[in-house]
Design a protein around this motif. Sequence first.
Motif, short mmCIF file in Angstrom:
data_model
loop_
_atom_site.label_atom_id
_atom_site.label_comp_id
_atom_site.label_asym_id
_atom_site.label_seq_id
_atom_site.Cartn_x
_atom_site.Cartn_y
_atom_site.Cartn_z
N LYS A 117 0.84 -1.20 0.00
CA LYS A 117 0.00 0.00 0.00
C LYS A 117 0.87 1.25 0.00
CE LYS A 117 -3.74 -1.87 2.86
NZ LYS A 117 -4.56 -1.63 4.05
N ARG A 118 0.22 2.37 -0.26
CA ARG A 118 0.88 3.66 -0.04
C ARG A 118 0.83 3.94 1.46
NH1 ARG A 118 -0.97 8.42 -3.71
NH2 ARG A 118 0.99 9.22 -2.90
N ARG B 280 3.00 -2.90 9.71
CA ARG B 280 3.09 -1.94 8.60
C ARG B 280 4.52 -1.39 8.57
NH1 ARG B 280 -1.73 0.45 6.52
NH2 ARG B 280 -0.72 2.49 6.52
N ILE B 281 5.19 -1.62 7.43
CA ILE B 281 6.61 -1.26 7.30
C ILE B 281 6.78 -0.24 6.19
CG2 ILE B 281 8.93 -2.13 6.88
CD1 ILE B 281 7.82 -4.94 7.56
N LEU B 282 7.32 0.92 6.53
CA LEU B 282 7.68 1.92 5.52
C LEU B 282 8.99 1.48 4.90
CD1 LEU B 282 7.02 4.66 4.18
CD2 LEU B 282 8.50 5.70 5.93
N THR C 71 2.59 -5.60 5.85
CA THR C 71 2.15 -4.64 4.84
C THR C 71 3.32 -3.72 4.51
OG1 THR C 71 -0.13 -4.75 5.61
CG2 THR C 71 0.47 -2.84 4.28
N LEU C 72 3.73 -3.74 3.24
CA LEU C 72 4.86 -2.94 2.76
C LEU C 72 4.33 -1.62 2.24
CD1 LEU C 72 6.62 -5.81 0.78
CD2 LEU C 72 7.07 -5.08 3.14
N ALA D 70 8.03 -7.94 -2.08
CA ALA D 70 7.07 -9.00 -1.73
C ALA D 70 7.47 -10.31 -2.40
CB ALA D 70 5.66 -8.59 -2.14
N GLU D 71 7.93 -10.23 -3.65
CA GLU D 71 8.41 -11.43 -4.36
C GLU D 71 9.63 -12.02 -3.67
OE1 GLU D 71 9.11 -10.18 -8.40
OE2 GLU D 71 6.97 -9.83 -8.78
#
Length: 124
Positions: free
Chosen positions: A6-7, A19-21, A96-97, A115-116
């Motif tokens: 996500k953004r 949630r990872i920035l 969540t990236l 993610a891959e």
Amino acid sequence: MPIKTKRWCVPAEPDDGLRILICRFRPRGLPKAKETWDVWMRDLGPSPPLLAAFQGKGQTPITLDAYRERYLREMEAQRETIAGLAARVDRGETVTLLCSKDCIIAEACHRTLLAELIEAARAK
């Protein structure tokens, strides 16, 4: 889905998990109180020279294939961190990236590429 992308500005949802920035640079002008991520892993984002090459700053922009290849090469140095994220997903956690851009071209989105890599690390 254990790995989401996500953004960073998209509001958190209950099933987002960690949630990872994953940007080299923190969003400008954003007070810490308004951060939407749990942790910032700047080294999982493309390096400044790679971003400049992709954006064509002072040079002809590199191709999507070259960008992908260079990003994947940069992430070799982050193998342990990626393995740690893969282990979290294996334990059933959601990751969540987050970054600042819309993921318009999947081949050029480091969230998709990361993610891959996490999925590949899970397969090992």
